[in-house]
Write an enzyme that holds these catalytic residues in place. Structure first.
Site, short mmCIF file in Angstrom:
data_model
loop_
_atom_site.label_atom_id
_atom_site.label_comp_id
_atom_site.label_asym_id
_atom_site.label_seq_id
_atom_site.Cartn_x
_atom_site.Cartn_y
_atom_site.Cartn_z
CG ASP A 295 2.88 17.53 26.96
OD1 ASP A 295 2.74 18.74 27.54
OD2 ASP A 295 3.63 17.61 25.83
CG ASP A 441 15.00 21.71 27.44
OD1 ASP A 441 14.64 20.92 26.83
OD2 ASP A 441 14.23 22.51 28.48
CG ASP A 554 10.20 17.33 29.32
OD1 ASP A 554 9.07 16.71 29.86
OD2 ASP A 554 10.33 18.48 28.90
NE ARG A 614 5.89 16.70 30.87
CZ ARG A 614 5.90 17.35 29.72
NH1 ARG A 614 5.93 18.49 29.64
NH2 ARG A 614 5.16 16.66 28.61
CG ASP A 630 5.93 22.32 30.92
OD1 ASP A 630 7.19 22.24 31.57
OD2 ASP A 630 5.64 21.92 29.76
CG HIS A 688 13.13 24.68 33.24
ND1 HIS A 688 13.97 24.96 32.45
CD2 HIS A 688 12.26 23.87 32.67
CE1 HIS A 688 13.79 24.27 31.45
NE2 HIS A 688 12.35 23.71 31.37
#
Length: 955
Positions: A295, A441, A554, A614, A630, A688
Site C-alpha cells: 500500500d 466507500d 481494498d 487492488r 491511488d 473515483h
C-alpha cells in the site's frame, strides 16, 4: 482506497484537520540494499556458480527429467526437475533433496496439473545431455559443469538458464552461533592434546599421521564451523530490522535465484505492477523491479518500486519469436534486467548492423525471491497469441464479466448517505448521462465494521438499492479484509471463535492498525476461512444487501498502517504453519477469490459476480477486475494509466482501469475531460476521488464540459457489444482485450516500445489525448498495405504512416482497421441494461482487397447459462460485394428481439442496388445512401434479427 488514508484516517478519528502531503515517503519501503536477501544475491556476480549437474544421476520418464545438482562450495544437493508440457512449454523445478523442513510451493494459482509432453534423449557425451521437447522441434541441452540449460528452436538458441552462473539457493540450516563454534574448537583442541599425551614418543607429532582418526569435533570441523559462522552471521540472515520492526527469521536464510539469458531480444515486458513504461528498462545502476504487494502512499511514476499487485510473468518479443518466463513464487521477489544494447542509440545500432559487426542483442533477466523453491515455466510461443494461450492454460483466462460492469461506474470516497446516493443517481438522469453503477466507500459502514451499514446515514439500504434496481442500475459496496477488534461485532467474534485469524510468531492473533483502529486479519490462505467468508455474503447474513449489490476489496495487500512497509510482519503465521513471507503476494488473490465465491454462492451458483481488487497475483483474472490504485490528478498519471493497463493485459488481467480524474488532488477541467475520454476506451471505466477533493460529478463543470463528457460516455456505451465480444474471446482464448500494437503487428519494430497508443482487440486503434493544451498529436498507423478509418469522420488513411492529427477538446482519436466489422448499439440509454433489446448498426470497414470480417457475442449478460450453450456467437463476412452473417456456434441458442437497423460500409464504391436474402424468404431490395466524399454506404432499416443468417448483396 488510498495509502494516504493512514494519516487521514487517524485525523478523522480525532477530528484533526490534515492536508496530506502528496509525495511517497521512500523511507517507508525497502531498497534492494535494505532487503538482505536481495543484497546478498546481487553481491553474487556472474561466473561465480559452484553448481554442477551430475549427469550420471539423470532419471528420465515420459515427461520428466530428474538430475542431481551439487553445490561444490558446501556439498548441498539439490534436485532439478525438467518437465515437458503440452503446448510448447517447459517447467523447471529446483528444490533441496532433504530440506530441514518442507519448502513452500505455491498452491491455487495453477488451474490444474499441466498436461505432460514427451521428453526423449537425443544424445549425450561426458558433459552434455540433449533432449527433444514435445512436438515443436525444440531441443534442450543440459550441461553438467558448470550447470546450465539451453533451449533451441532448430539451430537457433532461444533461451538459456544459468548461463551466467547466478543460480542461488540458500539451503535451510540450523544456526551455528558463536558460542557453539568456540565450544567445538575447544573440544577439538583438547581431544588432540589428550591423544598426543598418551601416544608413544615415536608416535608424537604436531599433525595426525595418515590413517589417524580425526574426531568429528576436532580442529578441521572447528575450522569449517568458524568459516560457516562467518557466512551465517552476515547481517540480515537470521533476523532483520527495518526501521522499528524486526523480522525474527526463525528458519534463517532461504532465498532462491536464477538467471535467464534471451539472445536476440531487446524488448521485454510484464512483471506488473509498476508505475513505469510498458517496455521494461535495464536495472543496471538502479534497484531491480520489485514484486511485493504494498500500500504505497502517493506512488511515484517512472521507477521500479513495488505497488499493490504482483504477477511474476515476463514476456520477450522480437520479429522472430515471442516467449514468456513465469516465475511461480509468492514471496518478496526482485527482478534484475540487463542488456548489451542498453544505452546505445538507434543510429549506433544501425551503424553496427550496416558494418556487420557487434554482438547479437541480448537481454538477461535475474529473478531473486526470499523463500520457497525455484518453480518456473518457460512459455516458448513462438507467437504472441501462443504465449497468451500457454499462460492461460496454466493460470486461467479472464472471467467473463457481467455486462453492466463494462459500463460507466460513479464513485468517490464517500457518498454521504442515502439521500446523497439518490441525488447523484437522479443527476445522471436529469443531465442525460448514462451510467451503470454507483459505489460506496468505507464511510457507509457502521464504524468501519464491514458487512454493516451506518444506522444513521444508511438506515434503509434495501430501499436505496430497490430504487436503483427499478432504474436497472447497480451498486458496489466496499468490504475490506481488516476486521475491527470489537466484542460487539459479529464478524470479529465469529472469526475469533473459529480461530481463523492470522497468528503472530508466538501464537496469538495478529493485530495491526487500519481504518477501524485496532484490527485483526482473517487468514484467507485457510480454505475453511474462505468458505466462511463466502457464506457472509448470503442475503440472510449480509443484511441490507440485494442481488444488484456487488463488492470491491481494498487494502488487501494486506495494508497494516503500523506494520513494516505498511504491511504484515513476515514472521506472522498462517494456516499450515507457513510464515507470511511465503504467502504474502497471494493474500490479495485469496481475498478476491473468497469474495467472488461469496457472490456466486448467494445466487446458488447462477449469477456472475463482480469483484474489484487492488492487490493481485497470477490467476487474479479468474475472479474479476483490477484497478491501478491511488493515482493523482496529474497529466503524467493520465499518461501512465495506459502502460500500466497494457502491462496488466499482457499478463492475463484484461479487466483493468485507472481512477478517472485521479484519486488525489483536484483535476483541472481540461484534465478531467481528457481523462473521461481516455477512460471510455479502457476496459474498467470508473471515476473515483479522495474524501478531501471537491465533488466531481460531470454536471459540476459547466454545460460545455458536461457535453464533452456525455459524448465520451455515449461512445463507450455504443461500443459495449464490441467490448463484450472481446471479453468473451479473452475468456475462451486468453487474448488480451487492450493490447500493445506489437501484439497485432509483431514484425513492426517501431511498435515494440510504443505505449501511448494501443489496440482494442484487432479492430480499433486508440491514441488518447494526454497532454495539456494539446492542439495535435503524432499518430502512427501500422500495417503494410493496410488502411484505417477515423471512426468519427470516416476519413481514410493508408498505412504504415505517421501523421500529425489536429485535435480539439472534442477529439478522441480512434481508428477502425480496414478489414474489420464492428457491431454497435448507437441509441443512448440510461444504463447498459436498458439497451438489452436495442438494435445494432454494423460498421463494415473495407481493406484494400474490399473485404472485412467481424464477430458478435451475445448472452443474457449476467448468468452462467452460456455454459449450457445459451448464447449467440455470430460471424460477419464481407467479400466480393456480399455481406453474410452466420453462426460460429451451431449449438448455441439465445433468443433476442434485437435487430439490425443500419449497415454502414466504409471504403466502398457506389452500388447500383442492394438486396437482402434471408433463408425461406424471397430476395428484397434495400434502401441506401451513398456519401461520395467518404466513399460510404448507409443501408437503412434492413430489419434483420441479429440471430438470422443472411446475405446482403451489392451490385
Amino acid at each position: 482506497m488510498a495509502a494516504a488514508r493512514r494519516l487521514l484516517g487517524v485525523a478523522l478519528m480525532f477530528n484533526i484537520c490534515l492536508i496530506p502531503v502528496l509525495s511517497v515517503d521512500r523511507s517507508n519501503f525497502k531498497t534492494c540494499d535494505q532487503s538482505s536477501f536481495c543484497r546478498r544475491q546481487r553481491k553474487f556476480q556472474p561466473g561465480s556458480s559452484s553448481y554442477r549437474a551430475v549427469l550420471g544421476s539423470a532419471k528420465l520418464n515420459a515427461d520428466k527429467l530428474e538430475i542431481q545438482l551439487i553445490d561444490d562450495k558446501n556439498q548441498v544437493s539439490l534436485l532439478l526437475e525438467v518437465h515437458g508440457l503440452d503446448g510448447n512449454m517447459t517447467r523447471i523445478k529446483i528444490n533441496e533433496v532433504k530440506p530441514l523442513k518442507p519448502r513452500y510451493e505455491v498452491p491455487d494459482v495453477l488451474i490444474g496439473t499441466p498436461r505432460p509432453a514427451n521428453l526423449q534423449v537425443k544424445g549425450q557425451d561426458d558433459n552434455t545431455l540433449e533432449l527433444s521437447l514435445g512436438e515443436q522441434g525444440h531441443k534442450l541441452l543440459v550441461t553438467g559443469t558448470p550447470f546450465r540449460l539451453d533451449i533451441l528452436a532448430g539451430q537457433d538458441l532461444v533461451l538459456s538458464v544459468n548461463s551466467r552462473g547466478l543460480l542461488y539457493f540458500e539451503h535451510l540450516r540450523e544456526r551455528k552461533d558463536t558460542l557453539s563454534a568456540k565450544v567445538s574448537s575447544a573440544v577439538g583442541n583438547m581431544w588432540h592434546k589428550v591423544k598426543t599425551l598418551f601416544s608413544s614418543d615415536s608416535e608424537k607429532t604436531d599433525k595426525p599421521s595418515e590413517g589417524d582418526d580425526v574426531n568429528p569435533e576436532g580442529e578441521e570441523v572447528a575450522k569449517a564451523e568458524e568459516s560457516k559462522k562467518t557466512e551465517d552471521d552476515e547481517p540480515g540472515m537470521w533476523d532483520e530490522t527495518f526501521k522499528t520492526h524486526t523480522d525474527s527469521k526463525p528458519y534463517g536464510p532461504s532465498s532462491v535465484g536464477l538467471d535467464f539469458s534471451l539472445p536476440g531480444f531487446e524488448h521485454v515486458y510484464g512483471i506488473p505492477e509498476h508505475a513505469d513504461y510498458m517496455k521494461l528498462r535495464t536495472t543496471e545502476g538502479t534497484d531491480p523491479y520489485r514484486l511485493y504487494n504494498l500500500d504505497v502512499f502517493q506512488y511515484e511514476l517512472y521507477n521500479t518500486m513495488a505497488l499493490y499487485g504482483s504477477v511474476p510473468l515476463l514476456l520477450a518479443h522480437n520479429i522472430h519469436h515471442t516467449l514468456g518466463i513465469f516465475w511461480l513464487n509468492a514471496a518478496e521477489t526482485w527482478v534484475d534486467i540487463s542488456s548489451n544494447t542498453a544505452g546505445k542509440t538507434l543510429l549506433g545500432k544501425m551503424l553496427q548492423y550496416m558494418q556487420g559487426g557487434g554482438e547479437t542483442p541480448q537481454t538477461d533477466v535475474r529473478w531473486m525471491s526470499e523463500s520457497g523453491i525455484i518453480d518456473v515455466f518457460l512459455l516458448l510461443g513462438p507467437t504472441p497469441s501462443d504465449v497468451f494461450r500457454q499462460y492461460a492454460s496454466l493460470t486461467g483466462t479472464q472471467a467473463l464479466p457481467p455486462y453492466f460492469s463494462l459500463g460507466y461506474h460513479q464513485c468517490r470516497w464517500n457518498y454521504n448517505d442515502e439521500d446523497d446516493v439518490r441525488n447523484v443517481d437522479a443527476g445522471f438522469d436529469e443531465h442525460d448521462l448514462p451510467y451503470d453503477v454507483i459505489w460506496l466507500d468505507i464511510e457507509h459502514t457502521d464504524g468501519k465494521r464491514y458487512f454493516t451499514w451506518d444506522p444513521h446515514k444508511f438506515p434503509n439500504p434495501k430501499d436505496m438499492l430497490s430504487v436503483l434496481k427499478e432504474k436497472r442500475r447497480k451498486m458496489v459496496a466496499i468490504v475490506d479484509p481488516h476486521i475491527k477488534i470489537d466484542s460487539a461485532y459479529k464478524i470479529h467474534n465469529e472469526i475469533r471463535s473459529r480461530n481463523f485469524y492470522v497468528k503472530t510468531k508466538d501464537g496469538s492473533d495478529y493485530e495491526g492498525w487500519c481504518w477501524p483502529g485496532s484490527a485483526a486479519y482473517p487468514d484467507f490462505t485457510n480454505p475453511e476461512m474462505r468458505d466462511w467468508w463466502s457464506s457472509m455474503f448470503s442475503y440472510d447474513q449480509y443484511e441490507g444487501s440485494m442481488d444488484n449489490m456487488f463488492v470491491w476489496n481494498d487494502m488487501n495487500e494486506p495494508s497494516v498502517f503500523n506494520g513494516p512497509e505498511v504491511t504484515m510482519h513476515k514472521d506472522a503465521v498462517h494456516w499450515g504453519g507457513w510464515e507470511h513471507r511465503e504467502v504474502h503476494n497471494l493474500y490479495g488473490l485469496y481475498v478476491q477469490m473468497a469474495t467472488a465465491q461469496g457472490l456466486l454462492h448467494r445466487s446458488g451458483g447462477k449469477e456472475r459476480p463482480f469483484v474489484l481488487t487492488r492487490a493481485f497475483f497470477a490467476g487474479s483474472q479468474r475472479y474479476g477486475a483490477v484497478w491501478t490504485g491511488d493515482n493523482a490528478a496529474e497529466w503524467d498519471h493520465l499518461k501512465m494509466s495506459i502502460p500500466m493497463c497494457l502491462s496488466l493485459s499482457l499478463v492475463g488481467i484484461s479487466f483493468c482501469g485507472a481512477d478517472v480524474g485521479g484519486f488525489f488532488k483536484n483535476p483541472e477541467t481540461e484534465l478531467l475531460v481528457r481523462w473521461y475520454q481516455a477512460g471510455a476506451y479502457q476496459p474498467f471505466f470508473r471515476a473515483h476521488a479522495h474524501l478531501d477533493t471537491p465533488r466531481r460529478e460531470p454536471w459540476l463543470h459547466g454545460d460545455d464540459n458536461m457535453a464533452l463528457i456525455r459524448k465520451a460516455l455515449q461512445q463507450r456505451y455504443a461500443l459495449l457489444p464490441y467490448w463484450y465480444t472481446l471479453f468473451y474471446k479473452a475468456l475462451r482464448e486468453g487474448h488480451p482485450v487492450m493490447r500493445p500494437l506489437w501484439v497485432e503487428f509483431p514484425l513492426d519494430v517501431s511498435t515494440f516500445a510504443m505505449d501511448n497508443q494501443y489496440m482494442l482487440g484487432s479492430a480499433l486503434l486508440v491514441h488518447p489525448v494526454t497532454e495539456a493544451s494539446a492542439r495535435g498529436l503524432q499518430i502512427y498507423l501500422p500495417g503494410n498495405g493496410e488502411v484505417w478509418y477515423d471512426i468519427h469522420s470516416y476519413q481514410k488513411y493508408n498505412a504504415p504512416q505517421t501523421f500529425y492529427s489536429p485535435v480539439t477538446m472534442e477529439s478522441i482519436p480512434v481508428f477502425q482497421r480496414g478489414g474489420s466489422i464492428i457491431p454497435r448499439r448507437d441509441r443512448p440509454r440510461r444504463s447498459s441494461d436498458c439497451m438489452r433489446d436495442d438494435p445494432f448498426t454494423l460498421y463494415v470497414a473495407l481493406n484494400m482487397q474490399g473485404e472485412a470480417q467481424g464477430e458478435l457475442y451475445l448472452d443474457d449478460g449476467h448468468s452462467y447459462n452460456y455454459e449450457q450453450n445459451e448464447f449467440l456467437y455470430r460471424a460477419f463476412n464481407y467479400s466480393a460485394g456480399k455481406l453474410t452473417a452466420s453462426s460460429l456456434n451451431l449449438n448455441g441458442e439465445f433468443k433476442t428481439s434485437s435487430w439490425i437497423e443500419r449497415i454502414i460500409i466504409i471504403g466502398a464504391a457506389k452500388p447500383r442496388s442492394i438486396t437482402l436474402n434471408l433463408i425461406g424468404y424471397s430476395e428484397t431490395s434495400l434502401e441506401f445512401e451513398y456519401d461520395q466524399a467518404m466513399s460510404m454506404i448507409t443501408v437503412r432499416k434492413p430489419s434483420i434479427n441479429i440471430a438470422s443468417d443472411f446475405t446482403v448483396t451489392l451490385r
